[in-house]
Write a protein that holds these residues in place. Structure first.
Motif, PDB file in Angstrom:
ATOM      1  N   LEU A 209      44.721  25.684  88.367  1.00 20.21           N
ATOM      2  CA  LEU A 209      43.931  26.703  89.632  1.00 20.21           C
ATOM      3  C   LEU A 209      44.510  26.358  91.162  1.00 20.21           C
ATOM      4  O   LEU A 209      44.154  26.484  91.578  1.00 20.21           O
ATOM      5  N   GLY A 210      45.568  25.219  90.652  1.00 19.20           N
ATOM      6  CA  GLY A 210      46.536  25.259  92.433  1.00 19.20           C
ATOM      7  C   GLY A 210      46.360  23.750  92.456  1.00 19.20           C
ATOM      8  O   GLY A 210      46.589  23.434  93.477  1.00 19.20           O
ATOM      9  N   TYR A 211      45.218  22.981  91.864  1.00 21.50           N
ATOM     10  CA  TYR A 211      44.814  21.209  92.331  1.00 21.50           C
ATOM     11  C   TYR A 211      46.269  20.487  92.159  1.00 21.50           C
ATOM     12  O   TYR A 211      46.611  20.962  90.824  1.00 21.50           O
TER      13      TYR A 211
ATOM     14  N   ARG B  14      50.471  27.023  98.400  1.00 25.14           N
ATOM     15  CA  ARG B  14      50.524  28.778  97.768  1.00 25.14           C
ATOM     16  C   ARG B  14      48.897  28.942  97.899  1.00 25.14           C
ATOM     17  O   ARG B  14      48.350  30.755  97.561  1.00 25.14           O
ATOM     18  N   VAL B  15      47.921  28.175  97.685  1.00 26.73           N
ATOM     19  CA  VAL B  15      46.701  28.320  96.876  1.00 26.73           C
ATOM     20  C   VAL B  15      46.060  28.478  98.427  1.00 26.73           C
ATOM     21  O   VAL B  15      45.481  29.657  99.274  1.00 26.73           O
ATOM     22  N   ALA B  16      45.557  27.892  98.953  1.00 32.67           N
ATOM     23  CA  ALA B  16      45.335  27.515 100.577  1.00 32.67           C
ATOM     24  C   ALA B  16      45.805  28.463 102.002  1.00 32.67           C
ATOM     25  O   ALA B  16      44.740  28.522 102.471  1.00 32.67           O
TER      26      ALA B  16
ATOM     27  N   LYS C 137      42.205  36.423  91.059  1.00 30.49           N
ATOM     28  CA  LYS C 137      43.142  37.256  89.809  1.00 30.49           C
ATOM     29  C   LYS C 137      44.777  36.842  89.529  1.00 30.49           C
ATOM     30  O   LYS C 137      45.258  36.536  88.517  1.00 30.49           O
ATOM     31  N   ASP C 138      45.523  36.672  90.400  1.00 31.64           N
ATOM     32  CA  ASP C 138      46.782  36.999  90.092  1.00 31.64           C
ATOM     33  C   ASP C 138      47.651  36.554  91.388  1.00 31.64           C
ATOM     34  O   ASP C 138      48.082  37.334  92.096  1.00 31.64           O
ATOM     35  N   LEU C 139      47.808  35.117  91.744  1.00 29.53           N
ATOM     36  CA  LEU C 139      48.335  34.905  92.596  1.00 29.53           C
ATOM     37  C   LEU C 139      49.596  34.887  93.232  1.00 29.53           C
ATOM     38  O   LEU C 139      50.407  35.057  94.198  1.00 29.53           O
TER      39      LEU C 139
ATOM     40  N   ALA D 115      51.298  37.809  91.705  1.00 30.40           N
ATOM     41  CA  ALA D 115      50.897  38.922  91.900  1.00 30.40           C
ATOM     42  C   ALA D 115      50.572  39.309  93.077  1.00 30.40           C
ATOM     43  O   ALA D 115      51.373  39.960  94.009  1.00 30.40           O
ATOM     44  N   ALA D 116      49.537  38.146  94.088  1.00 32.32           N
ATOM     45  CA  ALA D 116      49.413  38.814  95.635  1.00 32.32           C
ATOM     46  C   ALA D 116      50.771  37.655  96.598  1.00 32.32           C
ATOM     47  O   ALA D 116      51.135  39.271  97.229  1.00 32.32           O
ATOM     48  N   TRP D 117      51.474  37.230  96.660  1.00 29.65           N
ATOM     49  CA  TRP D 117      52.056  36.857  97.047  1.00 29.65           C
ATOM     50  C   TRP D 117      53.205  37.391  96.679  1.00 29.65           C
ATOM     51  O   TRP D 117      54.595  37.819  97.843  1.00 29.65           O
ATOM     52  N   LYS D 118      53.889  38.615  95.746  1.00 25.58           N
ATOM     53  CA  LYS D 118      55.004  39.559  95.413  1.00 25.58           C
ATOM     54  C   LYS D 118      54.473  40.224  96.424  1.00 25.58           C
ATOM     55  O   LYS D 118      55.320  41.149  96.834  1.00 25.58           O
TER      56      LYS D 118
END
Length: 504
Positions: free
Chosen positions: A79-81, A90-92, A165-167, A169-172
């Protein structure tokens, strides 16, 4: 510092709020399913709803004697930790708990404004059509509360769900929209789009491109013209069905629609537009390469470039019949590109452009063919005309003008060749035999090899010979004309080796 239970509790609390998409303090079955799918696990409670206290209690059960369960750390890693329970950038940079990063919010506001063309704060049915699921990575309509309408709040919610849901995809999507990993907008895009509209500079560039391909200047790009545009952008010609879709069933694409389509493409995938503009000769500042200005004026060739093409046509029309036959076209192509013209390429030229009574390409056909090639790739054309003796100002190399003028050998060069022919026509029969040609080939050079059979065959095929296969004086002039037209520097080097350069 070692990771303690409180660090885990803080991280788990952030994760809970990240997936609590409606911010009601409960993970309902749909929200939990998103979380569960992301972890690809099946070890979690299957309750229809889960409060944060229940969520944390469940995880506390995995703590043993003050040690953190490896499974918990594994889940948090997905989950990004990191190993120190620090949330990755990338998450923050997008989301932390139920709060979207301010840079992310600013990016979403800018993206929303691109598609809100009427600036009413809502994406209507027409505006939403641009955001088709295939190009936008997800269906925005899934997050609207009213049919065919999307407020900025719903737009934000859609991206919040996507980020959870899909990190990737969001960055894409953000990358396609022109944002880098620091959520900074590509400076090139700012030159193309502002406040939901194309910038004046971008409109001017698109208009120039439209005019370049509007050959008949009727204000519409018909299918053949649109096909050339596609090819110039390193694409493929449109099939009939796609052409009808692009033009809404009309005979062609008008300027307004062309600009609108360019804008929509840029709003959705700026990299594709950057690539197309590069193919079409524009730099990052929307400045057209100066080469284009020397060759093209709107949809027409510049007068200077027309003069260049007229000279090249006349130069390679060796038999002066007003047409370029297969041999002459092959000689032109070899001199221009250093490559042999393929049979299919030759056939295309003769089928698609005007030919004369002898079956060769007329001057009009030649200019039309070069015009088409120029609008598609003027960089290649520029290289070719430079190979044919033109400089950056489209001035012809003096080496050529000393040898050829208006499709004829210059008086000085012809006189020199007559002296040369007479010198090596040892038996004075008005022709050069193979032995005489071999001696001529060695004149003024270190070459001591005879001409090979292939060279003699070529001479006999392209130049006048008598019944014995000997080269006549006319054939001799033809041979040097062909060499001077295609390779003037080589001929000048020969003349210098003879010591006769003063005769020109």
């Amino acid at each position: 510092m070692p990771v303690g239970p409180q660090d885990v509790i803080s991280a788990l609390t952030e994760v809970f709020h990240r997936f609590d998409l409606n911010d009601d303090g409960i993970l309902d079955s749909a929200e939990f399913a998103i979380f569960d799918k992301l972890l690809s696990g099946d070890s979690f409670p299957s309750n229809d709803s889960l409060r944060v206290e229940d969520w944390l209690d469940f995880y506390r059960q995995t703590f043993a004697f003050g040690e953190i369960g490896l499974e918990v750390l594994s889940d948090l890693g997905k989950l990004g930790y990191d190993e120190n329970l620090k949330l990755s950038n990338r998450v923050a940079r997008l989301i932390n708990g139920n709060t979207l990063n301010s840079l992310f919010m600013a990016a979403l506001h800018e993206i929303f404004s691109r598609f809100d063309r009427d600036t009413d704060g809502v994406l209507n049915a027409v505006e939403l059509k641009t955001l088709d699921p295939e190009s936008f990575e997800f269906d925005i309509l899934e997050y609207t509360t009213q049919p065919d309408m999307c407020s900025f709040g719903n737009f934000v919610r859609a991206f919040r769900v996507l980020a959870a849901k899909d990190l990737d995809a969001a960055w894409k999507v953000l990358k396609k929209m022109g944002y880098n990993h620091n959520l900074e907008l590509d400076s090139r895009l700012k030159r193309l789009i502002a406040a939901g509209a194309p910038t004046p500079e971008f409109v001017n560039a698109i208009r120039d491109i439209f005019e370049r391909f509007d050959f008949d200047q009727n204000g519409l790009l018909k299918k053949s013209e649109l096909d050339l545009f596609q090819i110039a952008c390193d694409g493929e010609a449109l099939d009939d069905e796609l052409f009808q879709a692009v033009t809404n069933g009309k005979d062609g694409l008008d300027l307004e629609t062309f600009i609108d389509n360019f804008y929509k493409q840029t709003a959705l995938d700026c990299e594709e537009t950057f690539d197309e503009l590069k193919f079409l000769g524009y730099d990052d500042d929307l400045v057209l390469d100066e080469i284009a200005g020397k060759l093209l004026a709107g949809s027409r060739l510049t007068p200077t470039f027309q003069d260049v093409l007229n000279e090249i046509f006349t130069r390679f029309d060796a038999d002066h019949d007003g047409e370029l036959n297969a041999d002459e076209l092959t000689a032109w192509n070899l001199a221009a590109t250093a490559a042999t013209m393929e049979a299919e390429q030759l056939q295309t030229l003769l089928e698609e452009f005007e030919t004369g009574p002898h079956g060769g390409l007329t001057k009009k056909g030649f200019l039309d063919a070069q015009h088409r090639r120029t609008v598609c790739d003027f960089f290649d054309i520029w290289d070719e005309i430079q190979s044919l003796g033109y400089d950056d100002e489209l001035h012809l190399d003096s080496n050529i003008t000393k040898l050829i003028s208006n499709g004829e050998l210059t008086a000085g060069f012809r006189s020199m060749l007559e002296d040369l022919f007479s010198q090596f026509d040892e038996d004075k029969d008005g022709c050069l035999s193979r032995d005489e040609l071999n001696r001529l080939a060695k004149f003024g050079s270190d070459n001591d090899h005879d001409l090979d059979d292939l060279t003699f065959e070529s001479i006999g095929r392209h130049c006048e010979v008598d019944s014995r296969g000997y080269l006549t004086k006319t054939g001799f002039m033809q041979s040097y004309y062909r060499q001077a037209a295609a390779y003037p520097q080589d001929v000048m080097n020969e003349i210098m080796n003879w010591g006769w350069s003063h005769k020109l």
